[in-house]
Design an enzyme around this catalytic site. Structure first.
Site, PDB file in Angstrom:
ATOM      1  N   VAL A   1       0.869  -1.168   0.000  1.00  0.00           N
ATOM      2  CA  VAL A   1       0.000   0.000   0.000  1.00  0.00           C
ATOM      3  C   VAL A   1       0.912   1.225   0.000  1.00  0.00           C
ATOM      4  O   VAL A   1       1.932   1.246   0.692  1.00  0.00           O
ATOM      5  CB  VAL A   1      -0.895   0.027   1.260  1.00  0.00           C
ATOM      6  CG1 VAL A   1      -1.797   1.267   1.262  1.00  0.00           C
ATOM      7  CG2 VAL A   1      -1.743  -1.245   1.338  1.00  0.00           C
ATOM      8  N   CYS A   2       0.558   2.218  -0.812  1.00  0.00           N
ATOM      9  CA  CYS A   2       1.254   3.512  -0.793  1.00  0.00           C
ATOM     10  C   CYS A   2       2.753   3.286  -1.078  1.00  0.00           C
ATOM     11  O   CYS A   2       3.098   2.494  -1.959  1.00  0.00           O
ATOM     12  CB  CYS A   2       1.000   4.186   0.561  1.00  0.00           C
ATOM     13  SG  CYS A   2       1.286   5.973   0.612  1.00  0.00           S
ATOM     14  N   THR A   3       3.638   3.938  -0.350  1.00  0.00           N
ATOM     15  CA  THR A   3       5.069   3.806  -0.621  1.00  0.00           C
ATOM     16  C   THR A   3       5.646   2.461  -0.179  1.00  0.00           C
ATOM     17  O   THR A   3       6.849   2.242  -0.313  1.00  0.00           O
ATOM     18  CB  THR A   3       5.851   4.959   0.030  1.00  0.00           C
ATOM     19  OG1 THR A   3       5.519   5.012   1.426  1.00  0.00           O
ATOM     20  CG2 THR A   3       5.498   6.285  -0.606  1.00  0.00           C
ATOM     21  N   GLY A   4       4.806   1.575   0.311  1.00  0.00           N
ATOM     22  CA  GLY A   4       5.256   0.201   0.548  1.00  0.00           C
ATOM     23  C   GLY A   4       5.803  -0.437  -0.720  1.00  0.00           C
ATOM     24  O   GLY A   4       6.704  -1.281  -0.676  1.00  0.00           O
TER      25      GLY A   4
END
Lengths: 211, 211
Positions: free
Chosen positions: A98-101
Site C-alpha cells: 500500500v502507498c510507498t510500501g
C-alpha cells in the site's frame, strides 16, 4: 490463510489497518503483525501498534502486506528485510503493498519489470527502481498487487478478498465495514484535486528532492 | 487542537485509525489515544494498539472520537467512562463517534433527542437509546457528529477537517491519503448490497438478539 502485515516505525497506520480490517474477515484468515524485532512500532503521528512476531518466526506467509509511510525511506537499504521479502515472495500466494510500501518491494528487487503503482508523489521514484509504473488505484501483476496511497489499501484488500473467497464474501466484508464512501470533495487524486492543493503537497513532498 | 481517541478491547481498529490518519494532519492537532487504563488494547482480530494516556489525564479534549466494535457492548454500563464522556462533552468543540461508538455516546446520555447515526445493523438499538436516528453516512447535530459503520469514519473526519480548517486543508488531507475510493462492488450499504449478502450479515449480527 496466513497474512503477515509488516510494521515499522513511522509507517502510516491506515496503510496497514485498511487491509487488516478487510483481510482478517476472510474465512480462515489469520493475520499477524510482523517486524524485524517484535514490540510496539510508532506510526506517523505517534500511535504505537504492536508487532507480535519477528520476521524470522513467519518465513512463509500466504499473503504479505507492506504498508508505506515516511519510515519507508529507512528500509530501502535494509538487507535483512529485503531477504525476508524475497524468501516470503517465493512461496506467497499474494505479495502486496500500500502507498510507498511498493518502494520497499521494489528495493527488494520484487518489482523489476512488474506493473505496479504507489502513492501519487512516489510514482517517479517507483519507475527509477525498475517497475513498470501505472497510475491506478490497484494494480495486479501475477501475484504482486500494489495499491495507490494510504486509503487505496481498502480497495486493494476488497479486490483481493474477491479473488480469494469469491464475490459474495467480498461483498459481505464490504457491507460489514459499510464501505459506501462519500468523500466530501473531489480531491482524492492529483487529476481531480484543485491545482493549488496538488502544488501544496508537491512542494512539501519528501520525494521532491529525489529521496 | 487536542484530539482524544478512545481505545478499548475488541474495538474495530479501522474505526479509530480512519479518523486518526485524517485528524492528525490538521495544523496544530495533537492526537492522543486514551483508555481507562493506559496500555495495549486488543482490537478485533488481535492487533494491539497502545493507549498512552488515562482518561483522567485528559479531562478536556477539544475533539473526542469514540470508535465502535464488538467490545462496545461491555461499555454500555461503564459509569466511569460515561462520566468522563459527559464531562468531556461539556467543554469539547466536537464530540464524535464511528460505527457502534454512537451506542456508547447514547448510553452516556449524550444523544438524547439528537440526530445521529451508527452501523446499519445498530440503528434500531440507537433509536431505543433515545437518539433521533438517521441512516446517513455522517450526521452533524450541533457539535455532535456520528458516522455510519467502520469506514465512514474517514468521511466524517474529512468533513470535520473542513469545518475546522477550511476546504483547502481538508482537500489537501484527502489528497495526502489519496482518498479517491473505488469500491469493487456496489455493496457498501444495505440498500445497495445484494439481498442475500444483507441477510447473511443480519443473521449473524450481535444485534439480532437485542443485545
Amino acid at each position: 490463510m496466513n497474512v503477515a502485515i509488516l510494521l515499522y516505525d513511522r509507517m502510516t497506520a491506515l496503510d496497514a489497518i485498511g487491509p487488516y480490517d478487510v483481510l482478517r474477515r476472510l474465512p480462515g484468515a489469520e493475520v499477524s503483525f510482523v517486524a524485524q524485532r517484535p514490540g510496539p512500532k510508532r506510526a506517523e503521528g505517534g500511535l504505537s501498534l504492536v508487532a507480535e512476531r519477528a520476521l524470522s518466526e513467519m518465513p512463509s506467509p500466504e499473503i504479505v502486506v507492506v504498508p508505506g509511510g515516511s519510515g519507508q525511506s529507512a528500509l530501502m537499504d535494509d538487507e535483512t528485510l529485503h531477504a525476508w521479502l524475497r524468501a516470503a515472495h517465493e512461496t506467497s500466494i499474494w505479495t502486496t503493498s500500500v502507498c510507498t510500501g511498493s518502494l520497499i518491494l521494489a528495493a527488494a528487487g520484487l518489482l523489476e519489470a512488474k506493473r505496479a503503482t504507489s502513492y501519487w508523489l512516489a510514482l517517479e521514484k517507483l519507475g527509477e527502481l525498475g517497475a513498470d509504473v501505472l497510475q491506478e488505484r490497484v494494480v495486479f501483476d501475477g501475484k504482486v498487487v500494489t495499491a495507490a496511497g494510504v486509503s487505496a489499501g481498502i480497495d486493494m484488500a476488497l479486490a483481493l478478498a474477491a479473488r480469494i473467497a469469491g464475490d459474495q464474501i467480498a461483498q459481505a466484508i464490504q457491507l460489514a465495514i459499510e464501505y459506501d464512501p462519500r468523500p466530501p470533495f473531489a480531491a482524492g487524486s492529483p487529476q481531480k484535486a484543485p491545482a493549488e492543493v496538488v502544488e501544496l503537497l508537491r512542494a512539501r513532498s519528501r520525494f521532491a528532492d529525489g529521496r
